[in-house]
Design a protein around this motif. Structure first.
Motif, PDB file in Angstrom:
ATOM      1  N   ILE A  39       0.845  -1.191   0.000  1.00 56.05           N
ATOM      2  CA  ILE A  39       0.000   0.000   0.000  1.00 56.05           C
ATOM      3  C   ILE A  39       0.883   1.244   0.000  1.00 56.05           C
ATOM      4  CG2 ILE A  39      -1.745   1.314   1.269  1.00 56.05           C
ATOM      5  CD1 ILE A  39      -2.622  -1.377   2.495  1.00 56.05           C
TER       6      ILE A  39
ATOM      7  N   LEU B 147       1.232   4.757   1.072  1.00 56.54           N
ATOM      8  CA  LEU B 147       0.639   5.704   2.004  1.00 56.54           C
ATOM      9  C   LEU B 147       1.725   6.622   2.539  1.00 56.54           C
ATOM     10  CD1 LEU B 147      -1.968   6.559   3.398  1.00 56.54           C
ATOM     11  CD2 LEU B 147      -1.466   4.953   5.230  1.00 56.54           C
TER      12      LEU B 147
ATOM     13  N   LEU C 142       0.431   1.501  -9.049  1.00 60.53           N
ATOM     14  CA  LEU C 142      -0.561   1.194  -8.022  1.00 60.53           C
ATOM     15  C   LEU C 142      -0.254   1.939  -6.727  1.00 60.53           C
ATOM     16  CD1 LEU C 142      -2.282  -2.070  -7.086  1.00 60.53           C
ATOM     17  CD2 LEU C 142      -0.867  -0.987  -5.346  1.00 60.53           C
TER      18      LEU C 142
ATOM     19  N   THR D 284      -2.876   4.514  -4.929  1.00 55.23           N
ATOM     20  CA  THR D 284      -3.336   4.321  -3.551  1.00 55.23           C
ATOM     21  C   THR D 284      -2.900   5.489  -2.669  1.00 55.23           C
ATOM     22  OG1 THR D 284      -1.368   2.986  -2.991  1.00 55.23           O
ATOM     23  CG2 THR D 284      -3.341   1.803  -3.720  1.00 55.23           C
TER      24      THR D 284
ATOM     25  N   LEU E 147      -5.743   7.613  -0.715  1.00 54.93           N
ATOM     26  CA  LEU E 147      -5.737   7.562   0.746  1.00 54.93           C
ATOM     27  C   LEU E 147      -5.385   8.905   1.355  1.00 54.93           C
ATOM     28  CD1 LEU E 147      -4.026   4.088   1.291  1.00 54.93           C
ATOM     29  CD2 LEU E 147      -6.431   4.668   1.650  1.00 54.93           C
TER      30      LEU E 147
ATOM     31  N   LEU F 161      -7.329  -1.015   6.529  1.00 54.81           N
ATOM     32  CA  LEU F 161      -7.095  -1.710   5.266  1.00 54.81           C
ATOM     33  C   LEU F 161      -6.718  -3.175   5.464  1.00 54.81           C
ATOM     34  CD1 LEU F 161      -5.252   1.068   3.246  1.00 54.81           C
ATOM     35  CD2 LEU F 161      -7.531   0.144   2.820  1.00 54.81           C
TER      36      LEU F 161
ATOM     37  N   ASN G 152     -10.510  -3.780   2.686  1.00 61.08           N
ATOM     38  CA  ASN G 152      -9.420  -3.928   1.715  1.00 61.08           C
ATOM     39  C   ASN G 152      -9.965  -4.285   0.340  1.00 61.08           C
ATOM     40  OD1 ASN G 152      -7.258  -5.717   0.267  1.00 61.08           O
ATOM     41  ND2 ASN G 152      -6.114  -4.572   1.796  1.00 61.08           N
TER      42      ASN G 152
ATOM     43  N   PHE H  42     -11.704  -1.265  -1.314  1.00 63.70           N
ATOM     44  CA  PHE H  42     -10.718  -0.247  -1.691  1.00 63.70           C
ATOM     45  C   PHE H  42      -9.947  -0.664  -2.937  1.00 63.70           C
ATOM     46  CE2 PHE H  42      -6.288   1.256  -1.362  1.00 63.70           C
ATOM     47  CZ  PHE H  42      -6.514   2.622  -1.526  1.00 63.70           C
ATOM     48  N   PHE H  43      -9.436  -1.879  -2.955  1.00 64.29           N
ATOM     49  CA  PHE H  43      -8.617  -2.297  -4.091  1.00 64.29           C
ATOM     50  C   PHE H  43      -9.458  -2.587  -5.332  1.00 64.29           C
ATOM     51  CE2 PHE H  43      -5.144  -2.781  -1.047  1.00 64.29           C
ATOM     52  CZ  PHE H  43      -4.108  -2.241  -1.800  1.00 64.29           C
TER      53      PHE H  43
ATOM     54  N   VAL I 132      -9.405   0.785  -6.784  1.00 61.58           N
ATOM     55  CA  VAL I 132      -8.074   1.082  -7.326  1.00 61.58           C
ATOM     56  C   VAL I 132      -7.851   0.329  -8.634  1.00 61.58           C
ATOM     57  CG1 VAL I 132      -5.590   0.803  -6.935  1.00 61.58           C
ATOM     58  CG2 VAL I 132      -7.052   1.643  -5.092  1.00 61.58           C
ATOM     59  N   ASP I 133      -8.220  -0.952  -8.647  1.00 57.58           N
ATOM     60  CA  ASP I 133      -8.043  -1.764  -9.863  1.00 57.58           C
ATOM     61  C   ASP I 133      -8.876  -1.220 -11.017  1.00 57.58           C
ATOM     62  OD1 ASP I 133      -6.271  -3.477  -8.589  1.00 57.58           O
ATOM     63  OD2 ASP I 133      -7.826  -4.915  -8.003  1.00 57.58           O
TER      64      ASP I 133
END
Length: 268
Positions: free
Chosen positions: A104, A106, A167, A171, A175, A216, A222, A225-226, A229-230
């Motif tokens: 991740i 962040l 990615l 993220t 975030l 997450l 998780n 969220f992903f 993102v994907d």
């Protein structure tokens, strides 16, 4: 400090960029017997470059708005030195650990800004937004070869590494824009809140970063969220398979325990 001493880019930052470029070239050229380790170095140092740019964006945008009273601090070189304007643990070490532990991106939240020297709520909001906007631009650069179809014939390990780095930038941008105390998203809205609300929220700011990372780890959070993102990365030409194999290859130590996905290893 002399004018000469104030100029130029930090050798520390240039060294980080050099390691990123050399390791990226090694992946491109297929050099080295351990693509997993080279991927780890290339992505980690690429992430460090983005961290430096993220924090410097906060500092440099703040410098534009500082009052110009004589004797007050200015933004001086060497520029992009992460040890000069950030907290090493919160802004460098923890974000790298987040990548290693959870894949991740962040960024931390400990850039040194003299908020008392800046007037105007929109200026404070812009300073907070400058960091994650840098991650947005970095994500555009990382994904450009994908949506421009410019990776034909490129070694798949390089493609995986670039996809995973993209990615991390996506993220990080998402975030950090969350309105959570301690993150930049809260910094954007904080100037517009009442003094009472800001005072009540302030004690929770040091824990916001850890709280988001902890949430997450909840599978349901998780997954949602992903999935988002994907979907965003697919729109930019980066497949879920590429980011997954990028993370799998990045974790080169899994080879020692036989935990790496054989499909990613075969394709690499």
């Amino acid at each position: 400090m002399s004018t000469k001493e104030r100029q130029g880019i930090s050798p520390i930052f240039l060294g980080i960029v050099a390691v990123m470029v050399v390791s990226g070239w090694a992946l491109w050229a297929g050099w080295g017997s351990s693509p997993g380790f080279v991927t780890f170095v290339a992505v980690t140092f690429g992430w460090l470059v983005s961290l430096c740019l993220h924090e410097f964006a906060h500092e440099s945008s703040a410098a534009l708005f500082y009052d110009k009273r004589p004797g007050q601090r200015r933004l001086t070189g060497p520029y992009l030195n992460p040890l000069k304007y950030t907290h090493a643990l919160l802004s460098i070490v923890l974000p790298v650990l987040f990548v290693i532990m959870g894949g991740i991106g962040l960024p931390g939240g400990a850039v040194y800004i003299e908020r008392g020297r800046i007037s105007g709520r929109w200026k404070h909001s812009l300073i907070s937004a400058a960091g994650p906007l840098t991650n947005v631009l970095f994500a555009v650069v990382c994904t450009a070869p994908f949506w421009l179809d410019a990776l034909d014939g490129v070694p798949v390990t390089f493609r995986f590494a670039l996809a995973f780095l993209a990615l991390l930038q996506v993220t990080a941008a998402i975030l950090n824009f969350l309105p959570v105390p301690g993150l930049d998203g809260y910094g954007v809205i904080e100037p517009w809140l009442s003094y009472r609300v800001r005072s009540q929220v302030a004690p929770f700011a040091p824990f916001g970063l850890i709280a988001v990372f902890g949430l997450l780890w909840i599978p349901e959070v998780n997954g949602v969220f992903f999935d988002a993102v994907d979907a965003l990365l697919r729109g930019l030409g980066v497949s879920e398979f590429e980011t997954y194999c990028g993370l799998d290859t990045y974790r080169f130590w899994q080879e020692w325990f036989g935990d790496q996905d054989p499909w990613c290893a075969v394709r690499a």
